[in-house]
Design a protein around this motif. Sequence first.
Motif, PDB file in Angstrom:
ATOM      1  N   UNK A  77     -10.055 111.845   2.317  1.00 41.30           N
ATOM      2  CA  UNK A  77      -9.429 113.131   1.967  1.00 41.30           C
ATOM      3  C   UNK A  77      -9.926 114.274   2.853  1.00 41.30           C
ATOM      4  N   UNK A  78     -10.770 113.978   3.822  1.00 37.33           N
ATOM      5  CA  UNK A  78     -11.318 114.984   4.728  1.00 37.33           C
ATOM      6  C   UNK A  78     -10.686 114.792   6.103  1.00 37.33           C
ATOM      7  N   UNK A  79      -9.889 115.759   6.546  1.00 38.57           N
ATOM      8  CA  UNK A  79      -9.142 115.640   7.804  1.00 38.57           C
ATOM      9  C   UNK A  79     -10.033 115.478   9.029  1.00 38.57           C
ATOM     10  N   UNK A  80     -11.311 115.826   8.922  1.00 42.09           N
ATOM     11  CA  UNK A  80     -12.210 115.659  10.071  1.00 42.09           C
ATOM     12  C   UNK A  80     -12.505 114.191  10.344  1.00 42.09           C
ATOM     13  N   UNK A  81     -12.366 113.348   9.337  1.00 38.78           N
ATOM     14  CA  UNK A  81     -12.698 111.927   9.440  1.00 38.78           C
ATOM     15  C   UNK A  81     -11.456 111.083   9.643  1.00 38.78           C
ATOM     16  N   UNK A  82     -11.610 110.027  10.414  1.00 42.04           N
ATOM     17  CA  UNK A  82     -10.567 109.012  10.570  1.00 42.04           C
ATOM     18  C   UNK A  82     -11.235 107.651  10.480  1.00 42.04           C
ATOM     19  N   UNK A  89     -14.943 104.144  12.467  1.00 42.74           N
ATOM     20  CA  UNK A  89     -14.945 105.401  11.733  1.00 42.74           C
ATOM     21  C   UNK A  89     -15.369 106.524  12.655  1.00 42.74           C
ATOM     22  N   UNK A  90     -14.626 107.638  12.605  1.00 44.05           N
ATOM     23  CA  UNK A  90     -14.915 108.767  13.480  1.00 44.05           C
ATOM     24  C   UNK A  90     -14.954 110.063  12.686  1.00 44.05           C
ATOM     25  N   UNK A  91     -15.511 111.090  13.315  1.00 40.95           N
ATOM     26  CA  UNK A  91     -15.518 112.428  12.732  1.00 40.95           C
ATOM     27  C   UNK A  91     -15.424 113.444  13.866  1.00 40.95           C
ATOM     28  N   UNK A 125     -21.794 123.299  21.984  1.00 37.77           N
ATOM     29  CA  UNK A 125     -20.570 123.152  22.775  1.00 37.77           C
ATOM     30  C   UNK A 125     -19.492 124.060  22.195  1.00 37.77           C
ATOM     31  N   UNK A 126     -18.627 124.579  23.046  1.00 39.24           N
ATOM     32  CA  UNK A 126     -17.568 125.477  22.600  1.00 39.24           C
ATOM     33  C   UNK A 126     -16.435 124.753  21.898  1.00 39.24           C
ATOM     34  N   UNK A 127     -16.113 123.566  22.356  1.00 34.94           N
ATOM     35  CA  UNK A 127     -14.985 122.822  21.798  1.00 34.94           C
ATOM     36  C   UNK A 127     -15.443 121.860  20.713  1.00 34.94           C
ATOM     37  N   UNK A 128     -14.506 121.502  19.861  1.00 34.89           N
ATOM     38  CA  UNK A 128     -14.775 120.487  18.843  1.00 34.89           C
ATOM     39  C   UNK A 128     -15.074 119.164  19.549  1.00 34.89           C
ATOM     40  N   UNK A 129     -16.068 118.454  19.056  1.00 38.90           N
ATOM     41  CA  UNK A 129     -16.430 117.148  19.599  1.00 38.90           C
ATOM     42  C   UNK A 129     -16.060 116.053  18.612  1.00 38.90           C
ATOM     43  N   UNK A 130     -15.837 114.872  19.142  1.00 41.40           N
ATOM     44  CA  UNK A 130     -15.602 113.704  18.308  1.00 41.40           C
ATOM     45  C   UNK A 130     -16.823 112.810  18.336  1.00 41.40           C
ATOM     46  N   UNK A 152      -7.891 103.082  20.132  1.00 36.95           N
ATOM     47  CA  UNK A 152      -7.139 103.810  19.102  1.00 36.95           C
ATOM     48  C   UNK A 152      -7.876 105.092  18.732  1.00 36.95           C
ATOM     49  N   UNK A 153      -9.183 105.018  18.575  1.00 36.62           N
ATOM     50  CA  UNK A 153      -9.967 106.212  18.239  1.00 36.62           C
ATOM     51  C   UNK A 153      -9.892 107.241  19.359  1.00 36.62           C
ATOM     52  N   UNK A 154     -10.016 106.793  20.604  1.00 39.27           N
ATOM     53  CA  UNK A 154      -9.931 107.722  21.738  1.00 39.27           C
ATOM     54  C   UNK A 154      -8.558 108.377  21.810  1.00 39.27           C
ATOM     55  N   UNK A 155      -7.501 107.621  21.547  1.00 42.17           N
ATOM     56  CA  UNK A 155      -6.152 108.200  21.526  1.00 42.17           C
ATOM     57  C   UNK A 155      -6.018 109.232  20.406  1.00 42.17           C
ATOM     58  N   UNK A 156      -6.594 108.939  19.259  1.00 39.75           N
ATOM     59  CA  UNK A 156      -6.558 109.892  18.150  1.00 39.75           C
ATOM     60  C   UNK A 156      -7.303 111.172  18.518  1.00 39.75           C
ATOM     61  N   UNK A 157      -8.467 111.038  19.141  1.00 40.22           N
ATOM     62  CA  UNK A 157      -9.213 112.214  19.594  1.00 40.22           C
ATOM     63  C   UNK A 157      -8.365 113.018  20.586  1.00 40.22           C
ATOM     64  N   UNK A 158      -7.771 112.338  21.549  1.00 36.64           N
ATOM     65  CA  UNK A 158      -6.968 113.027  22.567  1.00 36.64           C
ATOM     66  C   UNK A 158      -5.797 113.775  21.930  1.00 36.64           C
ATOM     67  N   UNK A 159      -5.159 113.169  20.931  1.00 35.63           N
ATOM     68  CA  UNK A 159      -4.047 113.837  20.245  1.00 35.63           C
ATOM     69  C   UNK A 159      -4.509 115.106  19.533  1.00 35.63           C
ATOM     70  N   UNK A 160      -5.788 115.162  19.178  1.00 30.67           N
ATOM     71  CA  UNK A 160      -6.343 116.342  18.516  1.00 30.67           C
ATOM     72  C   UNK A 160      -7.046 117.266  19.526  1.00 30.67           C
ATOM     73  N   UNK A 161      -6.799 117.019  20.820  1.00 29.74           N
ATOM     74  CA  UNK A 161      -7.342 117.839  21.902  1.00 29.74           C
ATOM     75  C   UNK A 161      -8.876 117.816  21.954  1.00 29.74           C
ATOM     76  N   UNK A 162      -9.447 116.699  21.591  1.00 34.24           N
ATOM     77  CA  UNK A 162     -10.898 116.516  21.658  1.00 34.24           C
ATOM     78  C   UNK A 162     -11.198 115.765  22.953  1.00 34.24           C
ATOM     79  N   UNK A 163     -12.067 116.343  23.771  1.00 36.24           N
ATOM     80  CA  UNK A 163     -12.337 115.781  25.091  1.00 36.24           C
ATOM     81  C   UNK A 163     -13.766 115.264  25.253  1.00 36.24           C
TER      82      UNK A 163
END
Length: 156
Positions: free
Chosen positions: A50-55, A70-72, A79-84, A107-118
Amino acid sequence: MSRAIEAAPIALGIRPAELSDASALAGLMCELGYETRLAEMEMRLDSILTDARYKTFVAVNEGKICGMIGTVCDHSHVHNNVSGRIIALVVSKTKRRRGVAGQLVAVAENDFAERNITRITLTTRFEREDAHKFYENLGYSRNGFRFIKNLPAAAD
């Protein structure tokens, strides 16, 4: 250390985890070395799902869960940007060295990229040398140490 032999890749489906996956995920946590009861995993998933930060993604082969990642995503003081961060990655002992972990990471890396996490971080135990090589082969680099300290639980 012995050199492991790669087995043939297996047919795999990867999907987001569901609460009904708790039993399989608890079993995988045990294989990773973290004894986990079904009730504990259900409690964890209640919060995580139920927490959007987690996948959480599960790998399914022949109708059975054989792996998970599992990722967060979080803001940082450094760091200035959100990290995964990859929190957990485990593949069932019977399905290892068949491409499952690599597909889960992709799959996790693609999900991070879709959320603009680099920027993605992860930790592994010192003794998991095969995991270190696996991540390095995927382009991850070593850059520090992790320290832990367990504090006493607050009184009820």
